[in-house]
Design a protein around this motif. Structure first.
Motif, PDB file in Angstrom:
ATOM      1  N   UNK A  49       0.858  -1.177   0.000  1.00 28.66           N
ATOM      2  CA  UNK A  49       0.000   0.000   0.000  1.00 28.66           C
ATOM      3  C   UNK A  49       0.895   1.227   0.000  1.00 28.66           C
ATOM      4  N   UNK A  50       0.721   2.079  -0.984  1.00 28.49           N
ATOM      5  CA  UNK A  50       1.464   3.341  -1.042  1.00 28.49           C
ATOM      6  C   UNK A  50       0.589   4.425  -0.441  1.00 28.49           C
ATOM      7  N   UNK A  79       4.878   9.859  -7.828  1.00 38.00           N
ATOM      8  CA  UNK A  79       4.174   8.763  -7.163  1.00 38.00           C
ATOM      9  C   UNK A  79       4.088   7.541  -8.072  1.00 38.00           C
ATOM     10  N   UNK A  80       3.846   7.765  -9.354  1.00 40.44           N
ATOM     11  CA  UNK A  80       3.793   6.646 -10.303  1.00 40.44           C
ATOM     12  C   UNK A  80       5.155   5.963 -10.411  1.00 40.44           C
ATOM     13  N   UNK A  81       6.220   6.747 -10.475  1.00 42.69           N
ATOM     14  CA  UNK A  81       7.564   6.184 -10.533  1.00 42.69           C
ATOM     15  C   UNK A  81       7.867   5.393  -9.261  1.00 42.69           C
ATOM     16  N   UNK A  82       7.515   5.949  -8.121  1.00 41.98           N
ATOM     17  CA  UNK A  82       7.721   5.267  -6.839  1.00 41.98           C
ATOM     18  C   UNK A  82       6.960   3.936  -6.822  1.00 41.98           C
ATOM     19  N   UNK A  83       5.688   3.972  -7.223  1.00 40.81           N
ATOM     20  CA  UNK A  83       4.868   2.759  -7.208  1.00 40.81           C
ATOM     21  C   UNK A  83       5.447   1.691  -8.127  1.00 40.81           C
ATOM     22  N   UNK A  91      11.481  -6.290  -0.424  1.00 42.04           N
ATOM     23  CA  UNK A  91      11.421  -5.841   0.966  1.00 42.04           C
ATOM     24  C   UNK A  91      10.160  -5.025   1.248  1.00 42.04           C
ATOM     25  N   UNK A  92       9.442  -4.612   0.209  1.00 43.95           N
ATOM     26  CA  UNK A  92       8.249  -3.784   0.389  1.00 43.95           C
ATOM     27  C   UNK A  92       6.979  -4.615   0.554  1.00 43.95           C
ATOM     28  N   UNK A  93       7.053  -5.922   0.394  1.00 46.02           N
ATOM     29  CA  UNK A  93       5.863  -6.764   0.508  1.00 46.02           C
ATOM     30  C   UNK A  93       5.341  -6.709   1.941  1.00 46.02           C
ATOM     31  N   UNK A  97       3.548   1.911   3.683  1.00 46.06           N
ATOM     32  CA  UNK A  97       4.427   3.024   4.020  1.00 46.06           C
ATOM     33  C   UNK A  97       4.077   4.307   3.281  1.00 46.06           C
ATOM     34  N   UNK A  98       4.557   5.405   3.841  1.00 43.21           N
ATOM     35  CA  UNK A  98       4.563   6.700   3.168  1.00 43.21           C
ATOM     36  C   UNK A  98       5.688   6.688   2.149  1.00 43.21           C
TER      37      UNK A  98
END
Length: 102
Positions: A49-50, A79-83, A91-93, A97-98
């Motif tokens: 979740x972003x 935000x699109x690039x980050x996602x 590690x993001x599973x 996070x913000x």
């Protein structure tokens, strides 16, 4: 401005959420319900979740990175690039996070 799973908002986020962004309270509660559902009912799936703070469309202002505590209000592009980068980050599973510039 959604609350993290099993956590609280900092005073710096709580105040604007409950004053300036009060008209979006239903959206924030929906976001929190989705995160709770994912954590309890979909733990066997990979999910991320972003918790993005999106301001506007416009040119990139830099690269966002994951942050459990602080956030940046970013452009749609950033935000699109980050996602996009986050879905490939093992590690993001199972995180909610913000993101912040850094």
């Amino acid at each position: 401005m959604s609350r993290p799973r099993d956590g609280d908002l900092s005073p710096a986020v709580w105040l604007p959420r409950n004053t300036l962004a009060r008209s979006y309270i239903g959206q924030h509660r929906d976001n929190e319900a989705v995160t709770a559902f994912l954590a309890t009912e979909a733990n066997d799936l990979e999910w991320i979740v972003h918790r993005a703070g999106i301001s506007s469309d416009g040119p990139s202002r830099g690269s966002l990175r994951r942050s459990a505590r602080t956030f940046s209000v970013a452009t749609f592009r950033d935000c699109a690039d980050y996602s996009y980068r986050t879905v490939t980050d093992r590690a993001a599973v199972h995180t909610a996070d913000f993101s912040r510039y850094g």
